[in-house]
Design a protein around this motif. Structure first.
Motif, PDB file in Angstrom:
ATOM      1  N   LYS A 126     -61.329  12.294  18.695  1.00 19.49           N
ATOM      2  CA  LYS A 126     -59.994  12.343  18.100  1.00 19.49           C
ATOM      3  C   LYS A 126     -59.075  13.254  18.905  1.00 19.49           C
ATOM      4  CE  LYS A 126     -57.679  13.461  13.714  1.00 19.49           C
ATOM      5  NZ  LYS A 126     -57.895  13.924  12.317  1.00 19.49           N
ATOM      6  N   ASP A 127     -59.604  14.381  19.386  1.00 20.64           N
ATOM      7  CA  ASP A 127     -58.818  15.288  20.227  1.00 20.64           C
ATOM      8  C   ASP A 127     -58.431  14.622  21.545  1.00 20.64           C
ATOM      9  OD1 ASP A 127     -59.038  17.419  18.393  1.00 20.64           O
ATOM     10  OD2 ASP A 127     -60.948  18.071  19.267  1.00 20.64           O
ATOM     11  N   VAL A 128     -59.377  13.880  22.120  1.00 19.60           N
ATOM     12  CA  VAL A 128     -59.105  13.181  23.378  1.00 19.60           C
ATOM     13  C   VAL A 128     -58.002  12.145  23.177  1.00 19.60           C
ATOM     14  CG1 VAL A 128     -60.094  11.750  25.203  1.00 19.60           C
ATOM     15  CG2 VAL A 128     -61.468  13.561  24.169  1.00 19.60           C
ATOM     16  N   TYR A 129     -58.077  11.405  22.082  1.00 15.75           N
ATOM     17  CA  TYR A 129     -57.059  10.412  21.741  1.00 15.75           C
ATOM     18  C   TYR A 129     -55.671  11.064  21.671  1.00 15.75           C
ATOM     19  CZ  TYR A 129     -54.779   6.705  18.952  1.00 15.75           C
ATOM     20  OH  TYR A 129     -53.927   5.724  18.491  1.00 15.75           O
ATOM     21  N   ALA A 130     -55.618  12.273  21.125  1.00 19.92           N
ATOM     22  CA  ALA A 130     -54.337  12.964  20.919  1.00 19.92           C
ATOM     23  C   ALA A 130     -53.663  13.354  22.226  1.00 19.92           C
ATOM     24  CB  ALA A 130     -54.541  14.205  20.049  1.00 19.92           C
ATOM     25  N   ARG A 131     -54.416  13.383  23.325  1.00 19.58           N
ATOM     26  CA  ARG A 131     -53.768  13.666  24.619  1.00 19.58           C
ATOM     27  C   ARG A 131     -53.638  12.418  25.497  1.00 19.58           C
ATOM     28  NH1 ARG A 131     -58.228  14.208  28.162  1.00 19.58           N
ATOM     29  NH2 ARG A 131     -60.074  15.274  27.327  1.00 19.58           N
ATOM     30  N   VAL A 132     -54.593  11.483  25.363  1.00 21.72           N
ATOM     31  CA  VAL A 132     -54.565  10.291  26.217  1.00 21.72           C
ATOM     32  C   VAL A 132     -53.459   9.324  25.812  1.00 21.72           C
ATOM     33  CG1 VAL A 132     -55.839   8.195  26.841  1.00 21.72           C
ATOM     34  CG2 VAL A 132     -56.999  10.403  26.875  1.00 21.72           C
ATOM     35  N   VAL A 133     -53.372   8.997  24.537  1.00 18.87           N
ATOM     36  CA  VAL A 133     -52.450   7.953  24.104  1.00 18.87           C
ATOM     37  C   VAL A 133     -50.982   8.345  24.270  1.00 18.87           C
ATOM     38  CG1 VAL A 133     -51.708   6.547  22.130  1.00 18.87           C
ATOM     39  CG2 VAL A 133     -54.149   6.852  22.625  1.00 18.87           C
ATOM     40  N   SER A 158     -62.259   9.118  27.596  1.00 17.64           N
ATOM     41  CA  SER A 158     -60.807   8.946  27.661  1.00 17.64           C
ATOM     42  C   SER A 158     -60.456   7.455  27.624  1.00 17.64           C
ATOM     43  CB  SER A 158     -60.214   9.631  28.900  1.00 17.64           C
ATOM     44  OG  SER A 158     -60.877   9.266  30.083  1.00 17.64           O
ATOM     45  N   ILE A 159     -61.325   6.613  28.197  1.00 20.05           N
ATOM     46  CA  ILE A 159     -61.104   5.175  28.115  1.00 20.05           C
ATOM     47  C   ILE A 159     -61.364   4.666  26.705  1.00 20.05           C
ATOM     48  CG2 ILE A 159     -61.901   2.924  28.925  1.00 20.05           C
ATOM     49  CD1 ILE A 159     -62.434   4.245  31.650  1.00 20.05           C
ATOM     50  N   ARG A 160     -62.417   5.159  26.053  1.00 21.56           N
ATOM     51  CA  ARG A 160     -62.681   4.749  24.670  1.00 21.56           C
ATOM     52  C   ARG A 160     -61.490   5.086  23.767  1.00 21.56           C
ATOM     53  NH1 ARG A 160     -66.922   7.657  22.232  1.00 21.56           N
ATOM     54  NH2 ARG A 160     -67.159   6.033  20.660  1.00 21.56           N
ATOM     55  N   ALA A 161     -60.891   6.238  23.977  1.00 21.80           N
ATOM     56  CA  ALA A 161     -59.714   6.622  23.187  1.00 21.80           C
ATOM     57  C   ALA A 161     -58.570   5.639  23.418  1.00 21.80           C
ATOM     58  CB  ALA A 161     -59.286   8.039  23.556  1.00 21.80           C
ATOM     59  N   LEU A 162     -58.365   5.248  24.664  1.00 24.33           N
ATOM     60  CA  LEU A 162     -57.293   4.302  24.967  1.00 24.33           C
ATOM     61  C   LEU A 162     -57.612   2.916  24.419  1.00 24.33           C
ATOM     62  CD1 LEU A 162     -54.571   3.986  26.293  1.00 24.33           C
ATOM     63  CD2 LEU A 162     -55.724   3.582  28.490  1.00 24.33           C
TER      64      LEU A 162
END
Length: 211
Positions: A126-133, A158-162
């Motif tokens: 969730k944290d990764v999503y908050a910076r990647v997207v 980071s790809i999974r988040a995207l």
């Protein structure tokens, strides 16, 4: 129409050793380089306008290998820490399979694939999503909507988040979302659309990696 091609970096030195890597800046193995060259051959017919990588050298090396496989010398490239792998905090450098034996399969799977499963001193997906997207929407999406073709080289998480954003996947299903080595995702974007209108997956067969 614009095309977004997403590739995961090839096998790294710590993937080979089965270690949690995160933000540790390790390079590719010879196998990782060779596999990435083979991946590049799958996308050699695409004319790219620009590339994006994380700030970590395993994505830079993968990009170079992909371009070799494509038969391209270079591309204008942006390196962005927002696309970095997940920070594994206190687990960084530890052997994944030893950790699994210590904490059990349920906790292990929660750490590796869960959406908001905590890691001491580290990030959740969730944290990764908050910076990647937000970075994607701010920096890359307008170029895709303008008809540019973008090559993005990043990391498993980071790809999974995207993917969660692009494919509109619910949080509850994220534990089933994988981004395998040797796989390229092709997303087509049209002007005025914030989400892709088409998705294609290309892959090469490679030996398993300790991802």
């Amino acid at each position: 129409m614009g095309l977004l091609v997403i590739c995961r970096h090839g096998e790294s030195e710590w993937n080979l050793l089965g270690k949690w890597t995160g933000w540790t800046d390790v390079g590719l193995t010879e196998k990782g380089w060779a596999d990435s060259v083979r991946m590049g051959s799958l996308i050699k017919n695409i004319r790219f306008d620009e590339a994006y990588t994380s700030a970590l050298k395993r994505t830079h090396q993968t990009l170079d290998a992909l371009l070799e496989g494509c038969g391209m010398g270079s591309l204008p490239t942006t390196q962005a820490a927002e696309l970095n792998e997940r920070d594994y905090g206190d687990l960084t450098g530890k052997n994944k399979w030893q950790v699994k034996d210590e904490i059990g399969e349920k906790a292990f799977n929660g750490i590796r694939r869960g959406w908001d499963y905590p890691v001491p001193g580290g990030e959740t997906l969730k944290d990764v999503y908050a910076r990647v997207v937000p970075y994607f929407e701010r920096e890359i999406l307008p170029k895709l909507q303008a008809g540019e073709n973008i090559l993005l080289v990043a990391h498993g998480n980071s790809i999974r988040a995207l993917i969660k954003h692009l494919d509109q996947i619910p949080e509850s299903e994220m534990e089933h979302v994988e981004m395998s080595f040797g796989q390229s995702l092709l997303y087509t974007f049209e002007a005025g659309n914030n989400l892709p209108t088409k998705k294609e997956i290309l892959s090469v067969n490679i030996d398993p990696v300790n991802a």
